[in-house]
Scaffold this motif. Structure first.
Motif, PDB file in Angstrom:
ATOM      1  N   SER A  70      91.080  97.924   8.788  1.00 63.11           N
ATOM      2  CA  SER A  70      91.673  96.750   9.047  1.00 63.11           C
ATOM      3  C   SER A  70      91.021  95.546   9.027  1.00 63.11           C
ATOM      4  O   SER A  70      89.413  95.426   9.353  1.00 63.11           O
ATOM      5  CB  SER A  70      91.987  97.659  10.734  1.00 63.11           C
ATOM      6  OG  SER A  70      90.725  97.395  11.579  1.00 63.11           O
ATOM      7  N   VAL A  71      92.342  95.105   9.652  1.00 60.38           N
ATOM      8  CA  VAL A  71      91.907  93.203   9.827  1.00 60.38           C
ATOM      9  C   VAL A  71      91.209  92.738  11.262  1.00 60.38           C
ATOM     10  O   VAL A  71      92.359  93.941  12.066  1.00 60.38           O
ATOM     11  CB  VAL A  71      93.106  92.186   9.349  1.00 60.38           C
ATOM     12  CG1 VAL A  71      92.633  91.148   9.269  1.00 60.38           C
ATOM     13  CG2 VAL A  71      93.165  92.563   7.416  1.00 60.38           C
ATOM     14  N   GLU A  72      90.271  92.830  11.580  1.00 60.90           N
ATOM     15  CA  GLU A  72      89.828  92.766  12.972  1.00 60.90           C
ATOM     16  C   GLU A  72      90.337  90.876  13.498  1.00 60.90           C
ATOM     17  O   GLU A  72      90.324  90.702  14.516  1.00 60.90           O
ATOM     18  CB  GLU A  72      88.040  92.571  12.885  1.00 60.90           C
ATOM     19  CG  GLU A  72      87.826  93.545  11.833  1.00 60.90           C
ATOM     20  CD  GLU A  72      87.847  94.490  13.371  1.00 60.90           C
ATOM     21  OE1 GLU A  72      87.846  94.510  14.819  1.00 60.90           O
ATOM     22  OE2 GLU A  72      87.257  95.978  13.010  1.00 60.90           O
ATOM     23  N   LEU A  73      90.333  90.330  12.688  1.00 63.33           N
ATOM     24  CA  LEU A  73      90.907  88.792  13.118  1.00 63.33           C
ATOM     25  C   LEU A  73      91.801  88.606  13.441  1.00 63.33           C
ATOM     26  O   LEU A  73      93.287  89.772  12.381  1.00 63.33           O
ATOM     27  CB  LEU A  73      90.431  87.795  12.293  1.00 63.33           C
ATOM     28  CG  LEU A  73      90.335  86.939  11.962  1.00 63.33           C
ATOM     29  CD1 LEU A  73      89.382  86.156  12.494  1.00 63.33           C
ATOM     30  CD2 LEU A  73      89.961  85.598  11.191  1.00 63.33           C
ATOM     31  N   PRO A  74      92.275  88.074  14.558  1.00 67.13           N
ATOM     32  CA  PRO A  74      94.061  88.098  14.957  1.00 67.13           C
ATOM     33  C   PRO A  74      94.654  86.672  13.858  1.00 67.13           C
ATOM     34  O   PRO A  74      93.772  86.056  13.224  1.00 67.13           O
ATOM     35  CB  PRO A  74      94.275  87.479  16.165  1.00 67.13           C
ATOM     36  CG  PRO A  74      92.725  87.161  16.571  1.00 67.13           C
ATOM     37  CD  PRO A  74      91.601  87.858  15.873  1.00 67.13           C
ATOM     38  N   PHE A  75      95.640  86.861  13.516  1.00 70.10           N
ATOM     39  CA  PHE A  75      96.531  85.964  12.547  1.00 70.10           C
ATOM     40  C   PHE A  75      96.738  84.233  13.333  1.00 70.10           C
ATOM     41  O   PHE A  75      96.812  83.114  12.304  1.00 70.10           O
ATOM     42  CB  PHE A  75      97.767  85.906  11.777  1.00 70.10           C
ATOM     43  CG  PHE A  75      97.548  88.026  11.476  1.00 70.10           C
ATOM     44  CD1 PHE A  75      96.666  87.875  10.479  1.00 70.10           C
ATOM     45  CD2 PHE A  75      98.599  89.092  11.463  1.00 70.10           C
ATOM     46  CE1 PHE A  75      96.381  89.576  10.031  1.00 70.10           C
ATOM     47  CE2 PHE A  75      98.440  90.222  10.445  1.00 70.10           C
ATOM     48  CZ  PHE A  75      97.285  90.649   9.932  1.00 70.10           C
ATOM     49  N   SER A  76      97.114  84.275  15.037  1.00 74.63           N
ATOM     50  CA  SER A  76      97.609  83.623  15.032  1.00 74.63           C
ATOM     51  C   SER A  76      95.950  82.641  15.127  1.00 74.63           C
ATOM     52  O   SER A  76      96.862  81.389  14.550  1.00 74.63           O
ATOM     53  CB  SER A  76      97.724  83.422  16.785  1.00 74.63           C
ATOM     54  OG  SER A  76      98.257  82.505  17.162  1.00 74.63           O
TER      55      SER A  76
END
Length: 143
Positions: free
Chosen positions: A2-8
């Protein structure tokens, strides 16, 4: 994975490089994934360096950063960067706050370069939106 980094914040990084272009959600997601992969790889290398030096704590110098920027100057949030740093290293390692900030700084530079390249590709394709395919194409061209 899963991607840990928020997309914003990744979207913000792309917008800084893209100027007047729009940014698709897919582009932010793709770049966030690439940032995470690169961050985990760099943390593995930093852990190897720390081990070679007889340490269990990752330091800013392990990421090639001599002068750590102020935390407030960063766009990427530190907590997800810490999780990314720990994805592929042993739990016995500690990651100093300076190392987290240094990794965030390195990853922001990496992302800015990729975002700039993707924006050039979007303009070349005569589009007004940076898309995931621009991010993918950029990495295909530089790898």
């Amino acid at each position: 994975m899963s991607v840990e980094l928020p997309f914003s914040p990744v979207d913000t990084l792309i917008r800084h490089s893209a100027g007047d272009l729009r940014v698709s959600a897919g582009a932010a997601e793709e770049l966030a994934r690439r940032i995470q992969e690169t961050g985990a790889e760099r943390a593995r290398a930093a852990a190897e360096q720390a081990t070679a030096d007889g340490r269990k704590t990752l330091m800013a110098a392990d990421f090639g950063v001599e002068e750590v920027p102020p935390k407030d100057d960063l766009i990427l949030p530190i907590a997800p960067i810490d999780r990314i740093a720990r994805l592929d290293i042993d739990d016995a390692y500690r990651v100093s706050m300076d190392a987290r900030i240094a990794l965030a700084d390195v990853l922001e530079d990496f992302a800015a370069e990729a975002a700039h390249g993707a924006a050039v590709l979007a303009r070349h394709a005569d589009r007004r939106t940076v898309q995931a395919e621009d991010i993918e194409t950029y990495f295909h061209l530089v790898e």
